[in-house]
Design an enzyme around this catalytic site. Sequence first.
Site, PDB file in Angstrom:
ATOM      1  N   LYS A   5       7.144   4.693 -13.286  1.00  0.00           N
ATOM      2  CA  LYS A   5       6.843   4.800 -11.849  1.00  0.00           C
ATOM      3  C   LYS A   5       6.975   3.405 -11.262  1.00  0.00           C
ATOM      4  O   LYS A   5       6.312   2.472 -11.725  1.00  0.00           O
ATOM      5  CB  LYS A   5       5.408   5.280 -11.626  1.00  0.00           C
ATOM      6  CG  LYS A   5       5.283   6.702 -11.149  1.00  0.00           C
ATOM      7  CD  LYS A   5       3.864   7.045 -10.706  1.00  0.00           C
ATOM      8  CE  LYS A   5       3.729   8.543 -10.512  1.00  0.00           C
ATOM      9  NZ  LYS A   5       2.382   8.937 -10.099  1.00  0.00           N
ATOM     10  N   ARG A  31       2.045  15.387 -15.179  1.00  0.00           N
ATOM     11  CA  ARG A  31       1.852  13.954 -14.941  1.00  0.00           C
ATOM     12  C   ARG A  31       0.792  13.680 -13.879  1.00  0.00           C
ATOM     13  O   ARG A  31       0.203  12.596 -13.854  1.00  0.00           O
ATOM     14  CB  ARG A  31       3.179  13.287 -14.567  1.00  0.00           C
ATOM     15  CG  ARG A  31       3.024  11.777 -14.467  1.00  0.00           C
ATOM     16  CD  ARG A  31       4.326  11.026 -14.301  1.00  0.00           C
ATOM     17  NE  ARG A  31       4.027   9.595 -14.258  1.00  0.00           N
ATOM     18  CZ  ARG A  31       4.879   8.652 -14.570  1.00  0.00           C
ATOM     19  NH1 ARG A  31       6.093   8.927 -14.944  1.00  0.00           N
ATOM     20  NH2 ARG A  31       4.511   7.371 -14.496  1.00  0.00           N
ATOM     21  N   HIS A  68      -7.073  -2.585  -7.776  1.00  0.00           N
ATOM     22  CA  HIS A  68      -6.710  -1.182  -7.985  1.00  0.00           C
ATOM     23  C   HIS A  68      -7.698  -0.489  -8.933  1.00  0.00           C
ATOM     24  O   HIS A  68      -8.208   0.595  -8.641  1.00  0.00           O
ATOM     25  CB  HIS A  68      -5.282  -1.119  -8.554  1.00  0.00           C
ATOM     26  CG  HIS A  68      -4.812   0.255  -8.901  1.00  0.00           C
ATOM     27  ND1 HIS A  68      -4.503   1.209  -7.951  1.00  0.00           N
ATOM     28  CD2 HIS A  68      -4.620   0.853 -10.108  1.00  0.00           C
ATOM     29  CE1 HIS A  68      -4.122   2.321  -8.559  1.00  0.00           C
ATOM     30  NE2 HIS A  68      -4.192   2.135  -9.866  1.00  0.00           N
ATOM     31  N   GLU A  90       6.738  13.915 -12.643  1.00  0.00           N
ATOM     32  CA  GLU A  90       5.505  14.426 -12.035  1.00  0.00           C
ATOM     33  C   GLU A  90       5.683  15.807 -11.402  1.00  0.00           C
ATOM     34  O   GLU A  90       5.204  16.078 -10.300  1.00  0.00           O
ATOM     35  CB  GLU A  90       4.983  13.436 -10.984  1.00  0.00           C
ATOM     36  CG  GLU A  90       3.497  13.523 -10.761  1.00  0.00           C
ATOM     37  CD  GLU A  90       2.979  12.374  -9.899  1.00  0.00           C
ATOM     38  OE1 GLU A  90       1.851  11.939 -10.159  1.00  0.00           O
ATOM     39  OE2 GLU A  90       3.678  11.900  -8.986  1.00  0.00           O
ATOM     40  N   HIS A 119      -7.287   8.679  -8.183  1.00  0.00           N
ATOM     41  CA  HIS A 119      -6.411   7.859  -7.335  1.00  0.00           C
ATOM     42  C   HIS A 119      -6.353   8.309  -5.879  1.00  0.00           C
ATOM     43  O   HIS A 119      -5.994   7.515  -5.017  1.00  0.00           O
ATOM     44  CB  HIS A 119      -5.002   7.811  -7.923  1.00  0.00           C
ATOM     45  CG  HIS A 119      -4.887   6.875  -9.095  1.00  0.00           C
ATOM     46  ND1 HIS A 119      -5.584   7.056 -10.261  1.00  0.00           N
ATOM     47  CD2 HIS A 119      -4.182   5.727  -9.270  1.00  0.00           C
ATOM     48  CE1 HIS A 119      -5.290   6.079 -11.103  1.00  0.00           C
ATOM     49  NE2 HIS A 119      -4.444   5.257 -10.523  1.00  0.00           N
ATOM     50  N   LYS A 123      -0.687   7.843 -22.132  1.00  0.00           N
ATOM     51  CA  LYS A 123       0.327   7.755 -21.067  1.00  0.00           C
ATOM     52  C   LYS A 123       1.696   8.155 -21.603  1.00  0.00           C
ATOM     53  O   LYS A 123       2.451   8.894 -20.955  1.00  0.00           O
ATOM     54  CB  LYS A 123       0.351   6.347 -20.482  1.00  0.00           C
ATOM     55  CG  LYS A 123       1.376   6.223 -19.359  1.00  0.00           C
ATOM     56  CD  LYS A 123       0.914   5.545 -18.125  1.00  0.00           C
ATOM     57  CE  LYS A 123       1.881   5.803 -16.976  1.00  0.00           C
ATOM     58  NZ  LYS A 123       1.695   4.952 -15.832  1.00  0.00           N
ATOM     59  N   ASN A 129      -3.109  10.665 -12.266  1.00  0.00           N
ATOM     60  CA  ASN A 129      -3.553  10.272 -10.931  1.00  0.00           C
ATOM     61  C   ASN A 129      -5.047  10.537 -10.728  1.00  0.00           C
ATOM     62  O   ASN A 129      -5.565  10.433  -9.611  1.00  0.00           O
ATOM     63  CB  ASN A 129      -2.722  11.041  -9.888  1.00  0.00           C
ATOM     64  CG  ASN A 129      -2.226  10.154  -8.773  1.00  0.00           C
ATOM     65  OD1 ASN A 129      -2.683  10.284  -7.641  1.00  0.00           O
ATOM     66  ND2 ASN A 129      -1.320   9.247  -9.069  1.00  0.00           N
ATOM     67  N   ARG A 189      22.065   0.575  -7.533  1.00  0.00           N
ATOM     68  CA  ARG A 189      21.536   1.927  -7.842  1.00  0.00           C
ATOM     69  C   ARG A 189      20.960   2.028  -9.247  1.00  0.00           C
ATOM     70  O   ARG A 189      20.812   3.115  -9.787  1.00  0.00           O
ATOM     71  CB  ARG A 189      22.592   3.007  -7.623  1.00  0.00           C
ATOM     72  CG  ARG A 189      23.077   3.076  -6.189  1.00  0.00           C
ATOM     73  CD  ARG A 189      23.672   4.427  -5.866  1.00  0.00           C
ATOM     74  NE  ARG A 189      24.267   4.383  -4.543  1.00  0.00           N
ATOM     75  CZ  ARG A 189      25.553   4.112  -4.310  1.00  0.00           C
ATOM     76  NH1 ARG A 189      26.365   3.894  -5.315  1.00  0.00           N
ATOM     77  NH2 ARG A 189      25.996   4.081  -3.086  1.00  0.00           N
ATOM     78  N   GLU A 239      -8.585   2.192 -15.836  1.00  0.00           N
ATOM     79  CA  GLU A 239      -7.486   3.099 -16.230  1.00  0.00           C
ATOM     80  C   GLU A 239      -7.672   3.550 -17.682  1.00  0.00           C
ATOM     81  O   GLU A 239      -7.245   4.653 -18.060  1.00  0.00           O
ATOM     82  CB  GLU A 239      -6.124   2.422 -16.045  1.00  0.00           C
ATOM     83  CG  GLU A 239      -5.828   1.942 -14.615  1.00  0.00           C
ATOM     84  CD  GLU A 239      -5.298   3.032 -13.677  1.00  0.00           C
ATOM     85  OE1 GLU A 239      -5.496   4.230 -13.942  1.00  0.00           O
ATOM     86  OE2 GLU A 239      -4.685   2.651 -12.656  1.00  0.00           O
ATOM     87  N   HIS A 254      -6.859   5.091  -3.981  1.00  0.00           N
ATOM     88  CA  HIS A 254      -5.810   4.496  -3.136  1.00  0.00           C
ATOM     89  C   HIS A 254      -6.293   4.396  -1.687  1.00  0.00           C
ATOM     90  O   HIS A 254      -5.929   3.452  -0.971  1.00  0.00           O
ATOM     91  CB  HIS A 254      -4.541   5.342  -3.193  1.00  0.00           C
ATOM     92  CG  HIS A 254      -3.685   5.060  -4.398  1.00  0.00           C
ATOM     93  ND1 HIS A 254      -2.612   5.844  -4.743  1.00  0.00           N
ATOM     94  CD2 HIS A 254      -3.731   4.078  -5.333  1.00  0.00           C
ATOM     95  CE1 HIS A 254      -2.022   5.362  -5.832  1.00  0.00           C
ATOM     96  NE2 HIS A 254      -2.713   4.295  -6.216  1.00  0.00           N
TER      97      HIS A 254
END
Length: 365
Positions: free
Chosen positions: A140, A238, A261, A234, A245, A224, A242, A118, A182, A249
């Site tokens: 992330k 945040r 990417h 997020e 994206h 960032k 994206n 965990r 990016e 994506h």
Amino acid sequence: MTRRITVTAEHTYDVLIGSSLLGELAPLLGGDVRRVLILAPHALATTAEAMREDLLAGGLEAYIAEVPDAEEAKTAQVAAFCWGVLGQADFTRSDAIVGLGGGATTDLAGFVAATWLRGIRVIQVPTTLLAMVDAAVGGKTGINTAEGKNLVGSFHSPRGVLADLSTLETLPRHDLVAGLAEVVKCGFIADPEILTLIENDPDGARTPGSAVLAELVERSVAVKASVVSQDLREASLREILNYGHTFGHAIEFTERFSWRHGAAVSVGMVYAAELARLAGRLSEDVVARHRAVLELLGLPTTYRGDRWPRLLEAMRRDKKTRGDMLRFVVLEDVARPTRLEGPDPTLLTAAYAEVAVDQASSIDL
Ligand SMILES: NC(=O)c1ccc[n+]([C@@H]2O[C@H](COP(=O)([O-])OP(=O)(O)OC[C@H]3O[C@@H](n4cnc5c(N)ncnc54)[C@H](O)[C@@H]3O)[C@@H](O)[C@H]2O)c1
Ligand SMILES: O=C(O)C(=O)C[C@@H](O)[C@H](O)[C@H](O)COP(=O)(O)O
Ligand SMILES: [Zn+2]
């Protein structure tokens, strides 16, 4: 000179940007650490072995798990392989994982660290431009599923990020250029000086070792770090990270991850800019600036025109979607990001028409 940028998340950590940073690893591992697992692809095998020997010399048990290259690493099967290595070596909650490689490796390493017992420590050592400015920073983590990109993951911040700019010397040019997408994203959403630096010296931006590339890395990490420090999970702000994206994506998924990417995000930003223009939010000038700066770097700005149903299906699985409502990050101007919620379907297809070409983009990315 090493630059230090601090991120405040569930704990505070630093992103170090410089060269010869291996010596910085041991202090990040924690005094109680006994075992370290380095996750790295084959391309980083020599660096991983040097790191392992350094850790062994420091009295630690150190292991390497070689993981598949690029997006092939981001699967449940590869995560399960890593859990097996950790179990066999009796990793406890005081032990640590190092993610050494590009964003695919650091996403996997973060996810394995988040899930083993965990949650154990992870230190990210990004070796691509994209991972330095984005993937390794911010916590992330994630893997893909058969249904889409990054659909499984968690927020799990690293103990530290070591961005050694000298590792970029061996990075293939197309991977470096993809990482610049990016960087451009950070320019459009928050720091226009990034765009000016690229417009004034696009060759420098693509040259490892150049002062302009070092400044671009620092500025992008600063963007960032600032965003993540305000909104780790997020909840709202945040989402600006994206930008580009939702469509990007969808391209990656539609192309079965044969597109990088960064290349997909490049087209995705032009799509988002066109969508904003069609919705009356953004001027033609700023849309044109998207195309100009991305093309200056050799990034793609178009995509094949015969993929709409698949793209739309993939976009519906975007994490920003709420119920049946698609949500996009768009700009009202440079450095003025906002959201476009539930745009009319005719706008979505009209924006696609603005980026669509007869065949796949001719740019070899
Ligand atoms: N978690 C996040 O916040 C976040 C942010 C952005 C992107 N991402 C993810 O990052 C991934 C893309 O990352 P990427 O562009 O780094 O791609 P990547 O990890 O696939 O690496 C690109 C290629 O470079 C090789 N490589 C890495 N370092 C090298 C070096 N120093 N010298 C030579 N070869 C080297 C790799 O083996 C690979 O073939 C995507 O999966 C994307 O979803 C995550
Ligand atoms: O850090 C973030 O937040 C980002 O959105 C950064 C993106 O560049 C990155 O590609 C991220 O992995 C995308 O996240 P996702 O939530 O859309 O999977
Ligand atoms: Zn991204």
